[in-house]
Design an enzyme around this catalytic site. Structure first.
Site, PDB file in Angstrom:
ATOM      1  N   ASP A  76       0.872  -1.346   0.342  1.00  6.03           N
ATOM      2  CA  ASP A  76       0.196   0.093  -0.157  1.00  6.03           C
ATOM      3  C   ASP A  76       1.049   0.985  -0.029  1.00  6.03           C
ATOM      4  O   ASP A  76       0.530   2.308  -0.272  1.00  6.03           O
ATOM      5  CB  ASP A  76      -0.768  -0.279   1.337  1.00  6.03           C
ATOM      6  CG  ASP A  76      -1.955  -0.760   0.980  1.00  6.03           C
ATOM      7  OD1 ASP A  76      -2.395  -1.244  -0.564  1.00  6.03           O
ATOM      8  OD2 ASP A  76      -2.688  -1.431   1.623  1.00  6.03           O
ATOM      9  N   TYR A  98      -9.953  -1.057   3.069  1.00  7.34           N
ATOM     10  CA  TYR A  98      -9.284  -0.891   4.510  1.00  7.34           C
ATOM     11  C   TYR A  98      -9.409  -0.084   4.832  1.00  7.34           C
ATOM     12  O   TYR A  98      -8.470   0.952   3.970  1.00  7.34           O
ATOM     13  CB  TYR A  98      -8.119  -1.785   4.175  1.00  7.34           C
ATOM     14  CG  TYR A  98      -8.013  -3.692   4.925  1.00  7.34           C
ATOM     15  CD1 TYR A  98      -7.854  -4.218   3.848  1.00  7.34           C
ATOM     16  CD2 TYR A  98      -7.736  -3.526   6.445  1.00  7.34           C
ATOM     17  CE1 TYR A  98      -8.183  -5.557   4.525  1.00  7.34           C
ATOM     18  CE2 TYR A  98      -8.188  -4.618   7.089  1.00  7.34           C
ATOM     19  CZ  TYR A  98      -8.310  -5.618   6.215  1.00  7.34           C
ATOM     20  OH  TYR A  98      -8.155  -7.552   6.904  1.00  7.34           O
TER      21      TYR A  98
END
Length: 699
Positions: free
Chosen positions: A332, A416
C-alpha cells in the site's frame, strides 16, 4: 535497475526566485512544488503533458545534516544546506517513467533519469478514477454485466487493484479491476456496502493504452474452474453505517476535557515544518507522499535517541492460489502512498481531548500543489497507571498515572483503514502502533473453501497477512551504535545450581548486516547500544531495546513473486549499514516489482554494523484468518512495536511526574460504596541503644 540519463538544459530562471526560509527537513512548500514542476517542464517542448507521481523533499545527505542538527541544538553556526526536490513522473500516456532531482536554491536540474523497462510508478488518485471509468464504460465489460440480469437501476462499482506480479505477460503497467454493485434495492445510497455484492467479472486495464485488454472471470468453486456470467441471485444487503443499525441506548457520554489545555507545544518552522515538544521529548514531524508521517531528530531531555523513524513498507498477501487472486499482494505504501491516502481527521471523532492538527501539501498528477487538511492529529491520552507502590505497613500509596502523546494519521486504502500512530510516554518510551480496520476484501463464492471464510451469503473473504516494516535510524546518544540480542538460558544442574532453578542472561553482538528472528523460547530481545556511553550506576552501555511481537512471517514460498518482492517479510528484523536513499524495505518502486532492490539485498552486502551508523527495519504483523465478526466492518486489530530505555537513565525517569490526585482527576463513584485504606497488620524490628534488636507489632 536499468536507467538512462537524459540531457539537462542550462540553469533556468523560471518565475520563482525568492526562497522561503525553510528547515532542511521541512516538507516542500506550495511555492517549491510549483517551482520544481516548472523546472522539470523546461526539459520538454511546450504543451508536453507530464503525469507526476511524486514531487517531494529530497532529504539532505546525512553527512551534511548531522552537523546542522548538532549546531542547531548547541546554538552554533549552522552550515548552509540547499533545498532540493525529488520528482517522479511519466510522459503522459507512455511508459516513459523518470525521476529527477531539482536544486531549488540554484534553480537548476541536477539529474533527470529515465528508468528502465519494468519499473513502474505508483498509482495516483486521478489515474485510479480514470481506470474505473475505462473499465465501466468498456462495451465488452458492459456486455458481460448484462448477462447477470441485474435489477434495473443497479449501480456497478469498480475497485482497481495494482496488477501484481506472476511473471506471465505482466511487463506492461496494468490494473486488475474487481467489480461490485450497490444494494439494488437502494441504489441511490452512495454509502451502500458494495463489498456485500461482489461480481464474477474482472476487467484488466492497460494504463498506456487506456483500454480494457482482457476480462477475467473469477472462480467461485473449490478449484480453478470459471464459468460465464449468469443471472445473479441477489443476496440481502449488509450495511455498516449507523442509520442501518438498531443502536444501543444505554451508553452514557464519556468526555475528555482538559480545562487548562494540552501539555504539548507545537512550533511552526517555516511554512511546512513542525517541531513538537512534550514531557522532555522533542522531535520534528514531516509528511510525504509515500510514508505519510516521518519523525526526525527525536530527543529526550536533550539527548538524541532516533535520527529518523517512519513506516517503510507493508504488504498484504492473500491466501487464494487461483488466478487472478494469486497476484493479490498489496504494497500500500509503494503502490499508492500513505500520504496521498491520508484522511481528513474530523474534530472529536478520530481523536479526543485538546487536539492539534497538522496539514500538508502534496502534489496532484498534474504537478499542482494539493493541500491536505488535518492529516495528522496530535493529542494526549491517559494510559492508566504509570507506576505505583503501596507501603502495606503504613497504607501509604504512591501512584502516578501515565500520560501519552499520540501523533496519529489514518489512511484509507479502498476497502481497508489503517490507524497509524507514534506514541510517547513519560518514562522515555516510544511506540509505533497500527490499528487495522475497515472492510475485508471480498469475492463471490458458491462453496466453502479452506483459504477464506464466508462472511455473507455468496461472499468469501480470503485469509491474508498484514506485514509491516518500520524503518528506525537510531542515534542513541550519538550515531555510532551497535546491535546485540539478549537471551535468557537455564543454568545446568550443578553443585552451584543443585535445584535446577537458576538462569542467566547473555548478549550476542551482531557484527554484519543481516536478517534476524525473534526466539520467544529464549526471550530473545534486540537492543541498540552506544558502547561509548556508559550508565554511571552499573557501567553498562546506554541502550534502547526493541519490543516487537512474534508473528507468522510470509507464507508464500521462497520461489514465489510474493517472496521476491516483499524483501522484508521473511525476518523479524533486518540490520544494515546506513546509506543515503535506502528508505524503503520493499524497494523504491513496488508496483509490479520483481524484487532485488530492497532490504534483503542491502543486508546481503554483509557490511560491518559494529559501532557505526546502522539502520534497523523492524517487522511486525498479523495473520488475518477472517471471522464472520469482521464483516461488514471489522473491529480494530491492534499491533505495535515499542522502544524502551535500558540503562539509558540512572533511575525511573517518570519519578518526577506529579502524583495522581483526586482534586485534579475529579473521579466520581459510579454507585454508593464505602472504602477504607488497606492497612495490613505488620511487624517491625528496632535497634536499641545497646545494639539489641526487639520486635513490636504495628496495627
Amino acid at each position: 535497475m536499468s536507467t538512462e540519463q537524459v540531457s539537462l538544459p542550462p540553469p533556468s530562471s523560471v518565475g520563482w526566485t525568492s526562497r522561503v526560509s525553510s528547515h532542511p527537513l521541512s516538507p516542500l512548500t506550495t511555492a517549491e512544488i510549483t517551482n520544481a514542476v516548472q523546472l522539470v517542464q523546461t526539459l520538454y517542448p511546450p504543451n508536453t503533458s507530464l503525469q507526476y507521481k511524486a514531487v517531494t523533499l529530497q532529504e539532505p545527505n546525512k553527512a551534511d545534516l548531522v552537523p546542522y542538527l548538532q549546531a542547531e541544538h548547541q546554538g552554533g553556526r549552522k552550515p548552509i544546506i540547499e533545498r532540493r526536490a525529488f520528482v517522479a513522473y511519466y510522459i503522459r500516456n507512455t511508459d516513459k517513467f523518470h525521476e529527477a532531482i531539482v536544486n531549488l536554491d540554484r534553480q537548476r536540474m541536477e539529474s533527470n533519469v529515465r528508468l528502465g523497462q519494468g519499473i513502474h510508478g505508483p498509482g495516483d488518485a486521478e489515474e485510479i478514477l480514470l481506470v474505473e471509468k475505462i473499465a465501466l464504460e468498456d462495451e465488452s465489460v458492459q456486455a458481460e454485466i448484462a448477462k447477470l440480469k441485474l435489477p434495473e437501476g443497479t449501480a456497478v462499482i469498480s475497485d482497481p487493484w495494482i496488477y501484481g506480479s506472476d511473471g506471465v505477460n505482466d511487463e506492461e503497467r496494468m490494473y486488475q479491476c474487481f467489480l461490485y454493485m450497490r444494494d439494488p434495492s437502494n441504489p441511490s445510497n452512495l454509502d451502500s456496502n458494495h463489498y456485500a455484492f461482489p461480481l464474477t467479472i474482472s476487467p484488466v486495464v492497460d494504463t498506456v493504452k487506456s483500454k480494457v485488454i482482457r476480462i477475467d472471470m473469477l472462480p467461485t468453486g473449490s478449484d480453478h474452474t470459471v464459468k460465464e456470467p449468469e443471472p445473479l441471485q441477489v443476496p440481502p444487503p449488509n450495511e455498516y453505517s449507523a442509520e442501518h443499525q438498531d443502536l444501543r441506548t444505554d451508553l452514557k457520554p464519556l468526555n475528555v476535557i482538559q480545562p487548562e489545555g494540552a501539555s504539548f507545544k507545537v512550533t511552526e518552522a517555516g511554512e511546512t515544518g513542525r517541531v513538537i515538544e512534550w514531557q522532555k521529548w522533542f522531535f520534528r514531524v514531516g509528511f510525504n507522499q509515500r510514508e505519510g508521517m516521518v519523525l526526525y531528530d527525536v530527543r529526550y531531555d536533550d539527548r538524541s535517541v532516533f535520527y529518523r523513524m517512519a513506516l517503510s513498507d507493508m504488504v498484504i498477501p492473500y491466501a487464494d492460489p487461483r488466478h487472478p487472486f494469486h497476484k493479490k499482494a498489496a504494497f500500500d505504501l509503494g503502490d499508492a502512498g500513505a500520504g496521498v491516502m491520508a484522511n481528513n481527521l474530523k474534530l472529536g471523532c478520530d481523536c479526543l481531548g485538546a487536539i492539534h492538527y497538522l496539514s500538508a501539501v502534496l502534489s496532484t498528477d498534474k504537478g499542482e500543489p494539493w493541500p491536505m487538511e488535518n492529516v495528522v492529529c496530535i493529542h494526549e491520552q491517559d494510559a492508566g497507571i504509570g507506576w505505583k507502590h503501596t507501603n502495606y505497613r503504613t497504607g501509604t500509596a504512591s501512584v502516578v498515572r501515565s500520560r501519552e502523546l499520540v501523533v496519529q494519521s489514518i489512511i484509507t486504502v479502498a476497502n481497508y483503514e489503517y490507524i497509524m500512530a507514534f506514541i510517547f510516554n513519560q518514562a522515555g518510551e516510544a511506540k509505533y502502533e497500527v490499528r487495522a480496520t475497515g472492510i475485508v476484501s471480498t469475492q463471490p463464492t458458491d462453496v466453502e473453501v479452506p483459504w477464506g471464510t464466508i462472511v455473507h451469503p455468496g461472499v468469501l473473504a480470503a485469509h491474508h497477512q498484514h506485514i509491516f516494516s518500520l524503518r528506525v535510524d537510531p542515534a542513541i546518544d550519538g550515531h555510532n551504535n551497535l546491535l546485540v540480542y539478549e537471551e535468557a538460558h537455564a543454568m545446568p544442574r550443578s553443585d552451584f545450581n543443585p535445584h535446577g532453578v537458576g538462569y542467566t542472561v547473555s548478549q550476542t553482538l551482531v557484527e554484519e548486516s543481516t536478517g534476524l528472528d525473534l526466539n520467544p523460547d529464549y526471550n530473545r530481545t534486540f537492543k541498540i547500544q552506544n558502547p561509548s556511553v556508559k550508565n554511571p550506576i552499573n557501567g553498562q552501555p546506554v541502550s534502547y531495546k526493541i519490543v516487537a511481537p512474534a508473528f507468522q512471517k510470509l507464507l508464500a514460498d521462497t520461489d514465489s513473486f510474493h517472496h521476491k518482492r516483499a524483501e522484508f517479510a521473511d525476518r523479524n528484523l533486518y540490520v544494515t549499514r546506513y546509506r543515503d536513499g535506502e528508505l524503503y524495505a520493499g524497494g523504491k518502486y513496488t508496483n509490479q516489482s520483481r524484487g532485488g532492490d530492497g532490504v534483503r539485498a542491502w543486508a546481503g552486502r554483509r557490511d560491518n554494523v559494529t559501532d557505526t551508523d546502522l539502520v534497523l527495519f523492524v517487522q511486525f504483523g498479523l495473520q488475518h484468518v477472517v471471522r464472520a465478526e469482521d464483516f461488514p466492518v471489522m473491529p480494530c486489530e491492534i499491533i505495535s512495536v515499542a522502544f524502551k530505555p535500558v540503562n539509558f537513565f540512572e533511575r525511573n525517569p517518570a519519578l518526577d511526574v506529579p502524583p495522581s490526585r483526586q482534586e485534579q482527576n475529579r473521579s466520581t463513584l459510579a454507585a454508593a460504596s464505602a472504602s477504607e485504606a488497606h492497612h495490613q497488620p505488620s511487624l517491625e524490628a528496632k535497634v536499641g541503644s545497646k545494639g539489641e534488636v526487639c520486635c513490636s507489632s504495628k496495627l
